[in-house]
Each structure stands twice: as C-alpha cells, then as structure tokens.
Design a protein around this motif. Structure first.
Motif, PDB file in Angstrom:
ATOM      1  N   LYS A   5       0.834  -1.204   0.000  1.00 34.49           N
ATOM      2  CA  LYS A   5       0.000   0.000   0.000  1.00 34.49           C
ATOM      3  C   LYS A   5       0.869   1.255   0.000  1.00 34.49           C
ATOM      4  N   GLN A   6       1.992   1.215   0.742  1.00 39.39           N
ATOM      5  CA  GLN A   6       2.879   2.375   0.761  1.00 39.39           C
ATOM      6  C   GLN A   6       3.456   2.623  -0.626  1.00 39.39           C
ATOM      7  N   ASN A   8       2.179   1.649  -3.430  1.00 36.56           N
ATOM      8  CA  ASN A   8       1.057   2.079  -4.235  1.00 36.56           C
ATOM      9  C   ASN A   8       0.791   3.574  -4.062  1.00 36.56           C
ATOM     10  N   GLY A   9       0.799   4.042  -2.809  1.00 34.67           N
ATOM     11  CA  GLY A   9       0.566   5.462  -2.531  1.00 34.67           C
ATOM     12  C   GLY A   9       1.613   6.333  -3.199  1.00 34.67           C
ATOM     13  N   ILE A  12       1.120   6.326  -6.999  1.00 36.15           N
ATOM     14  CA  ILE A  12      -0.024   7.165  -7.397  1.00 36.15           C
ATOM     15  C   ILE A  12       0.374   8.641  -7.359  1.00 36.15           C
ATOM     16  N   LEU A  13       1.127   9.032  -6.327  1.00 31.29           N
ATOM     17  CA  LEU A  13       1.573  10.427  -6.228  1.00 31.29           C
ATOM     18  C   LEU A  13       2.489  10.792  -7.392  1.00 31.29           C
ATOM     19  N   ASP A  16       0.427  11.239 -10.426  1.00 33.82           N
ATOM     20  CA  ASP A  16      -0.317  12.506 -10.376  1.00 33.82           C
ATOM     21  C   ASP A  16       0.595  13.678 -10.745  1.00 33.82           C
ATOM     22  N   VAL A  49      -3.407  21.251  -4.983  1.00 28.19           N
ATOM     23  CA  VAL A  49      -4.038  19.950  -4.773  1.00 28.19           C
ATOM     24  C   VAL A  49      -2.969  18.876  -4.590  1.00 28.19           C
ATOM     25  N   LYS A  52      -1.354  19.004  -1.214  1.00 26.85           N
ATOM     26  CA  LYS A  52      -2.274  18.536  -0.165  1.00 26.85           C
ATOM     27  C   LYS A  52      -2.407  17.014  -0.194  1.00 26.85           C
ATOM     28  N   GLU A  53      -2.398  16.445  -1.402  1.00 27.33           N
ATOM     29  CA  GLU A  53      -2.414  14.978  -1.540  1.00 27.33           C
ATOM     30  C   GLU A  53      -1.177  14.380  -0.875  1.00 27.33           C
ATOM     31  N   PHE A  56      -1.405  14.643   2.818  1.00 29.22           N
ATOM     32  CA  PHE A  56      -2.305  13.614   3.361  1.00 29.22           C
ATOM     33  C   PHE A  56      -1.583  12.263   3.432  1.00 29.22           C
ATOM     34  N   ALA A  57      -0.855  11.915   2.360  1.00 25.19           N
ATOM     35  CA  ALA A  57      -0.115  10.642   2.332  1.00 25.19           C
ATOM     36  C   ALA A  57       0.904  10.594   3.475  1.00 25.19           C
ATOM     37  N   LEU A  62       1.946   6.911   4.779  1.00 20.64           N
ATOM     38  CA  LEU A  62       2.243   6.186   3.533  1.00 20.64           C
ATOM     39  C   LEU A  62       3.623   6.562   3.004  1.00 20.64           C
TER      40      LEU A  62
END
Lengths: 98, 98
Positions: A5-6, A8-9, A12-13, A16, A49, A52-53, A56-57, A62
C-alpha cells in the motif's frame, strides 16, 4: 500488504505529478498562452491539490516527511522550469510571426 | 497494521472535513460576509482539495468507493446548509442595523 500500500501510494503520487507535467507540455503548451492568467491559476490549483495529496499521504504514514518534501519541491522546480521554457518558446514564435 | 492505517486515513479525512466546517462557522462566519466572493472561492478551493484527498485515499485503497462518495457528498450538503444559514443570519443582522 502494508508495504504494498505504501508503494502504491507513492506510485499514485508520482503518476499525479507526471499528469501535471504532461498537462503543461501537452495541451497547455500547444493551445494556451503561458501568460494567460487562467493557465497560471490552473497550474497553481493543480500544485496546491498535489501538495495537499502529498501531505495527506505523509499524515497517513504512507510516505516519510522527507519524501513528501522532495516530491513537492522537485515538482515545483520542474513545473517552474517547464513554464519558463514554454513561455520563451511561445514568445520567440510570436516574434517570428511579426 | 494495515487496518490501523486504513482507520487512520479515514480519521484524518473526517478531521479535515471538520476543519472546513469549523472555518465556516468560526472565523468566516464571524468576520467575513458570506456574499464576499473571496469567501466563496476559499470554500470552493477547500472543497476541491478535500475531494481530491478523498479520491487519493480511495485510489490507495484506504477507503472504499462508497465511503469516498459519502464523505464528499455529506460534507458538500452540510457546507451548503451552513453557508445558507450564516448568509441569512448575517442578512438579518444587517437589517437590524438599518
């Protein structure tokens, strides 16, 4: 599962961030003047954005604080460089038309 | 550990939503006129950032698609109701002053 999951996070970042870069070199660079205040506002919003993403991670655990700082700083510098390069390129093309 | 992180992610999102609510009922409600376009823009930006945070959490698998939809929809409705209530309250206070 937790490491997955880490990873993956983080992936994804990174994707993005890549999307913001692609917007700038793609449709914005081709179709919009960089001096246009709307372009600047969209990029600023995308960067807000994104940061902030990333934040949050980090708060979810993460990614580490260092990775979070690096992700945002590196993208900011790259976006600024790209923005300047496209602006100059557009200016020289406009000069040629005159 | 994985469940802990998922719970943590959801709790952080709920706290972030609560912060937007508190901004609105706190300093905005007390010090700013709701009709002011800057207030509207700040709330819109906060909601955009929140929905992107929630979307990121969903894409990381920290929350389900249904939870993501519910979080954003519920906060949107609440913020809209609060906004209307504060606007009406401010209008009635301004009427009294006349």
């Amino acid at each position: 599962m937790d490491n997955l999951k880490q990873k993956n996070g983080l992936e994804i970042l990174k994707a993005d961030g890549e999307k913001i870069r692609q917007d700038l070199t793609g449709q914005f660079g081709d179709l919009c003047l960089m001096q246009c205040p709307i372009v600047e506002e969209i990029i600023d919003t995308q960067m807000l954005v994104y940061s902030k993403e990333v934040d949050f991670a980090k708060r979810c655990g993460l990614i580490s604080e260092q990775v979070a700082t690096d992700l945002v700083n590196e993208l900011s510098v790259e976006i600024e460089d790209l923005y300047q390069a496209i602006t100059q390129n557009q200016a020289s093309q406009l000069d040629k038309k005159d």
